[in-house]
Every structure is written in C-alpha cells, then in structure tokens.
Design an enzyme around this catalytic site. Structure first.
Site, mmCIF file in Angstrom:
data_model
loop_
_atom_site.group_PDB
_atom_site.id
_atom_site.type_symbol
_atom_site.label_atom_id
_atom_site.label_comp_id
_atom_site.label_asym_id
_atom_site.label_seq_id
_atom_site.Cartn_x
_atom_site.Cartn_y
_atom_site.Cartn_z
ATOM 1 N N PRO A 97 1.028 -1.215 -0.092
ATOM 2 C CA PRO A 97 -0.017 0.096 -0.058
ATOM 3 C C PRO A 97 0.784 1.150 -0.078
ATOM 4 O O PRO A 97 1.964 1.327 0.484
ATOM 5 C CB PRO A 97 -0.763 -0.062 1.494
ATOM 6 C CG PRO A 97 -0.844 -1.620 1.754
ATOM 7 C CD PRO A 97 0.469 -2.093 1.172
ATOM 8 N N ARG A 98 0.179 2.266 -0.351
ATOM 9 C CA ARG A 98 0.944 3.568 -0.612
ATOM 10 C C ARG A 98 1.639 4.013 0.875
ATOM 11 O O ARG A 98 2.671 4.499 0.558
ATOM 12 C CB ARG A 98 0.104 4.781 -1.186
ATOM 13 C CG ARG A 98 -0.617 4.461 -2.422
ATOM 14 C CD ARG A 98 -1.476 5.430 -3.022
ATOM 15 N NE ARG A 98 -2.163 4.909 -4.264
ATOM 16 C CZ ARG A 98 -2.969 5.855 -5.115
ATOM 17 N NH1 ARG A 98 -3.595 6.681 -4.576
ATOM 18 N NH2 ARG A 98 -3.269 5.575 -6.352
#
Length: 661
Positions: free
Chosen positions: A331-332
């Site tokens: 994820p970011r």
C-alpha cells in the site's frame, strides 16, 4: 457540542444498503421539480451528482470555479478505478474489496460505508461503459484489469494512463445533456466563499464571480459540496494548483464538523522535487508498480553511479525484501515510509538524495521474450527482445513514460525512473453520516471533500470509485430522505438577512486582503506554510514537532495578514486575490491538521507518529483509545476548536495488526 449520529442502518452488513434504500422516505416525482439542489463542484462526484439528481427530476444548480467542468482535477487521475467484478476469476468479490479497503485504511473507516462502496463498485463500471468510456480491453474484447497496491487480485479497470480524464468526460457528457435540456443551470467561474445557514439548515451559498469580482447569492433546498481535497495546504503536491479547501473550510466555520484532518496520503511514485521554482509535483501512476521494480543501491557509495552500471547483487529491492507477500504493490503509506527510510539511511538516489529507482528492465525483457514467442521466433536476439519489450511496455504505459521524459529529459525505457513520495490525497474532510449528510442538516458532502470511506489510508484506484459511487448511486438515494421533510417550493429568498450576513463576511475578507498592501506575494507565504506542514505534519510526526508546527503556523499567519501583497483590484479578474483568499484558509486548516495529529497518540495509515511504532518501524495503533473518528467543531477565530468523537464499531471485521509481509 455537535451531535454525531452516523445513521448506520441495522441488520446484516450485506443487506444494510438495500434495506436502507427501501426504508428511506421518497419524494413524489411531481414534487421533485419543486425542490432545488445546489451542487458545488463538477468533478467526478459533482458532475455525476448534478446529472443524476436532475435526471430524477430535481432542479439543479451546479457551480464550478473553472471555466468548464472538464478542468476539474478528477481529470488528472491516471491509473484506474476499482470494481469487484472478478473478471480475472482470481478470487475477487464484493467482500474482498470491502475487506481490502478496511484493512488498507488501517481499521479507521466505517464498516457500513465501505461495504456499500464495494457493492456499488460493480454498477459504476456498467454505467461508465454505457456512457462510452473507453476502458482497456483484452484481445477477446472483455474489459481488462490490472493490480494496484494493497490487493492481491486484479480489479482495477483503466483507460491506459488517462482513466480520470475518460471517466470525467463520461460524467461531463451526462451533465451536458442535462444542461442542454434545461434541467441543470451550470454556473462557471464562480467560487463558493460562504455557506448560508437558516434555522440550523444549509440553504444556500455565496459565490464570487472570478471574472467580475461581484458576489452572488444562491438559494436552494439543500447544498451538496463536491469540491475535492485539501492537499495543497502543503504547497507542493500532485494536486492542480487551483485545488483548494475554501468551500469546505467556510462550511466548517458555519458549523459543519471537520473529521480526521491529519489523515494525508503520501503517494510513493512521484517525480522528485528538482528545485525551489516548482509549483507542483507530478505523479507517476501506481499502475507502474505492476511491472516496475523499486530499488536502491545496497551501498551508499553507489548512489551517484549510473544505475545501469550497478550490478544486480548490489541492488536492494527493498519492498520485495520487506513485504514479500505484496512486494512492489504494498500500500501507498507503507511504500512511502519504506522509501523515506532508504533515503534516511543515505541510500537515496538523484542529486538531492531524495529518490529511489523504479526499474522496467525486467518487464521489458519478460514482455519481449513473450512477444518473440508469439511471433514464432525461437532464438530472438537481444535487440529483438528489447524492441518487442519496449513496444509492449509502451502499449501499457506509454503516455506515462512520455510525461516522465517531458519533465526529466530522461528515457525510462533505457534507465530507471527516479521517484519519491509526495502529497497526493486527503482522507480527512467534512464529517458525514451514512446518508452523506454532515452534522449540519441539508449539507451533503461527496467524494474527497468528505471523510467517510478510506480511513487512515486510501487504496489506489479507490478515489474515482468513491466519487462516482457518491454521485451516481448513493446521494440520489439518500437526499430524498432529507428533502421529503422540507416543504416544497419553500426555498428561502436571497433577500433573507442570513444571505446578507454571509455576503458581508465574504466581502470583509476580500477587503481585508486588498487593504494589507504588504511587500510579499502570496506564494511567499504558501511556500513557507508548505515547508512547515511537510516538516511537522508530513510523512512522520512527533509531539514536539507538531507543537512547534502550531506555533510556527500561528506566527506565519500573523505575518501573512501584516505583509501580504495582493496587486490589482477586487472588481475584476485577479488571480493573486484568488490565491490569497485560498491561502488564508490553508493557514487556518494547517493548524487544525497539526492539532488533530497531536491529539491522535497512535500511528495508523498515513498518520505516522514516531513515538508509536513497532521495532520494525511499522504503525502501532491504539484501538482501545483511538478507534474513533475525530470530528472538530469550530468555536470562533482564535479559540481552540472542540474535538468530538464518533466511535468506530466493527461488527463484522476483527481489528488486527495490519501486515503486508
């Protein structure tokens, strides 16, 4: 103290939305034309809402500060839009999309809202295909999918690297049809500068004509804000320069609670800052992480070398090493902090040392060999493999490589891209209930302007999904319940004293800005605010830093009001005045963001407090004390706002340690 009733319907999770629609009050079709809804904003959420509400029969006025809705920042989205179609037959489902989103948000989002988003996602794709959105397709004609961060399935639909543009053109076409039919009044180049509240209900807005400088009053039975996020408080971000927080900030000052303002998303694949002259940053789509491999040199001494001269054994593919289950598609927030750690260790690349490599060499070789095999070339030469491979990558990502070349003058087919995290999205926003209505009755908030669906971290390709979900499917089914309780043909007159008071407040701000006659331009203060925010409330936060940040912003705000120079006049087009009006709001919002981050003594998603982390550097949540939404209530200028709390109750998902290893 504000009343925060989430209005989550009872019953099993998968049945809440359908039961809620059935149980909600409706408005007689003949009565719908007796109500007028004001929609502020015409990006994906605003355009889809305005078009759909007018199709249902409501009178709609859509207000946008651009000269055309086609300039909305939604057009900048590149990579794709999620939907639980399971076209790849890889195990996807509505529940898996729901779970990935809840987990991706670090268990700081509402269960019911997120499940509804996952349910509606399957309808969005059908709607957009019917509008003619040119999604990528497989050889046989079926819609193509690719993967995005935080998921182990392929559920992201895309139109090359132009997904936002194509989706916005679809929504814009629907809006234009209604404008042409006389069902929507489109008001362009007007910026909302205040919300009008009458008897505790939102009943109109004040706008300033950006061409003439004149103020206008707009009355309605309900107000819908779809004005995007507030990431430009950091000055340098991937947002369009015009993106701002003024509409939701002025609504906050009229009584709407601002929820979780400190939740900021840092995107890991942006082109690094190259100089003080820059006005914005450019995103390289997360879709590139499907095929690109992210690495830094193992040895700091190699950081200034040509990356193609660094042998494989001296490269650290750190995401694949640290998060083997998700690798480059972590994820970011996780990927961004990992990049920051590599650079903090002295292994960052580029002139500034604030960069990591995104390398397509392996993908070019892989696709090249596959293409050669399809062409029945048994022993392709290295040149043939390279030729076929580059063509395959160009077909998938060519416009992104072109953007990179235009900005950096580097050929990413021949050498790795350089990327670094940057501000990209804000998960916080005005507080809304299940119906997307704020605590201020009659005020509805859609898309990135509200806080509701992403928790502390948004998964990639979910912003477009939320904007269209809210506009096409959710609001049209929930606004009826509010309007059914309002008398038809009873919108207030713009001569009401509340309209005059709101206009005077707005005019006073403009007069004050024009009267300072200082020496420094607006950008001088915006840059300084951005540096404070990035240093104190960026990827990593500390108690001491946040406290200093609040003090620094307060001092900077005093300087701004004593020294800003706004040339020209207020009675014509004046972009310096536009910016000053917005930066004045950013000054106040930045302080609230720091207060929110200071009060949340845990780490979760994009909110990383250095005092609260596991030994391996991962987020350490405090579910006992902070499993809630923090909704801030304005108490007056110079007065500390009130922190309200909405508990997050998880009935169907167990909160657990978020791991992508």
């Amino acid at each position: 103290m504000a009343t925060l009733n989430s209005n989550i319907p009872p019953g099993p999770l998968a049945e809440k939305w359908s039961q809620h629609k059935f149980n909600s009050k409706l408005v007689n079709p003949a009565n719908k034309r007796k109500y007028e809804v004001i929609v502020v904003g015409a990006g994906l959420a605003g355009a889809s809402a305005a078009a759909t509400l007018s199709e249902l029969g409501y009178r709609v006025k859509c207000i946008v500060f651009h000269d055309s809705p086609r300039r909305a920042h939604s057009i900048a989205a590149q990579g794709g839009i999620n939907a639980a179609k399971n076209y790849q037959n890889d195990g996807d489902s509505v529940y898996r999309l729901f779970y990935d989103t809840i987990k991706g948000g670090d268990y700081r989002a509402r269960e019911a809202n997120v499940h509804r988003l996952a349910e509606v996602s399957v309808n969005i794709i059908d709607q957009c295909v019917a509008q003619g959105v040119p999604f990528a397709r497989e050889y046989g004609g079926l819609l193509a999918n690719r993967s995005f961060g935080g998921a182990q399935v392929s559920r992201t639909f895309y139109a090359r690297g132009q997904t936002g543009q194509q989706l916005l053109l679809g929504a814009y076409s629907a809006l234009s049809k209604q404008v042409g039919a006389g069902a929507v009044e489109l008001v362009t180049q007007h910026e909302m500068v205040d919300l009008v509240v009458i008897d505790g209900h939102a009943k109109g807005v004040i706008t300033r004509d950006l061409v003439t400088g004149k103020f206008h009053r707009h009355s309605g039975d309900a107000v819908v804000l779809a004005t995007g996020g507030y990431g430009n408080v950091f000055n340098l971000s991937t947002y369009a320069r015009g993106s701002n927080a003024t509409a939701i900030w002025r609504a906050y000052k009229r009584g709407a609670c601002f929820a979780n303002p400190c939740y900021t998303q840092i995107h890991p694949t942006c082109i690094p800052v190259s100089g003080d002259y820059q006005s914005k940053l450019t995103l390289m789509s997360e879709s590139l992480r499907n095929d690109g491999r992210i690495w830094v040199p193992k040895n700091a001494a190699d950081c200034k070398k040509n990356p193609n001269e660094i042998p494989e054994e001296d490269r650290d593919y750190y995401l694949e090493r640290i998060y083997p289950s998700f690798g480059n598609l972590a994820p970011r927030d996780v990927s961004s902090r990992a990049a920051m750690r590599m650079c903090d260790e002295g292994r960052g690349v580029g002139e500034s040392g604030l960069g990591v490599y995104l390398d397509f060499a392996d993908a070019i070789q892989r696709y090249g060999r596959q293409a050669a095999a399809r062409a029945n070339i048994e022993s392709p030469t290295a040149a043939q493999v390279l030729h076929f491979g580059e063509a395959a990558v160009k077909e998938r990502y060519g416009n992104l490589f072109d953007i990179y070349k235009e900005i950096t003058d580097e050929d990413a087919y021949k050498q790795p891209m350089r990327i670094y995290p940057a501000v990209h999205y804000t998960m916080g926003g005005l507080w809304v209930d299940y119906n997307l209505m704020s605590n201020l009755p009659g005020l509805f908030v859609l898309g990135e302007a509200n806080f509701s669906d992403h928790g502390a971290n948004r998964l990639g390709a979910s912003a477009l999904m939320q904007g269209l979900s809210d506009g096409y499917f959710v609001l049209p089914n929930t606004i009826n319940g509010y309007l059914a309780g309002q008398k038809p043909n009873n919108k207030p007159s713009t001569d009401a004293p509340e309209f005059a008071e709101a206009q005077e407040r707005s005019e006073a701000v403009i007069r004050r800005l024009m009267s300072v006659k200082g020496k420094e331009p607006v950008n001088h203060y915006h840059k300084r605010l951005g540096l404070i925010m990035w240093k104190r409330c960026g990827m990593a936060r500390t108690r001491e830093g946040l406290q200093k940040g609040i003090e620094e912003i307060q001092a900077l705000r005093e300087e701004f009001w004593a020294g800003v120079n706004v040339p020209g006049s207020a009675d014509n087009m004046n972009q310096a005045l536009e910016r000053a009006n917005r930066v004045a709001d950013f000054m106040e919002l930045g302080e609230l963001m720091c207060r929110d981050a200071l009060s949340r003594e845990e780490s979760c998603g994009g909110h990383f407090r250095e005092e609260y982390q596991y030994p391996d550097g991962e987020c350490l949540r405090d579910d006992e004390n902070f499993a809630h939404v923090a909704a801030w209530e304005y108490q007056g200028d110079g007065v500390e706002p009130l922190r309200n709390v909405e508990p997050l109750n998880y009935e169907f998902v167990k909160m657990s340690v978020r791991s992508y290893k």
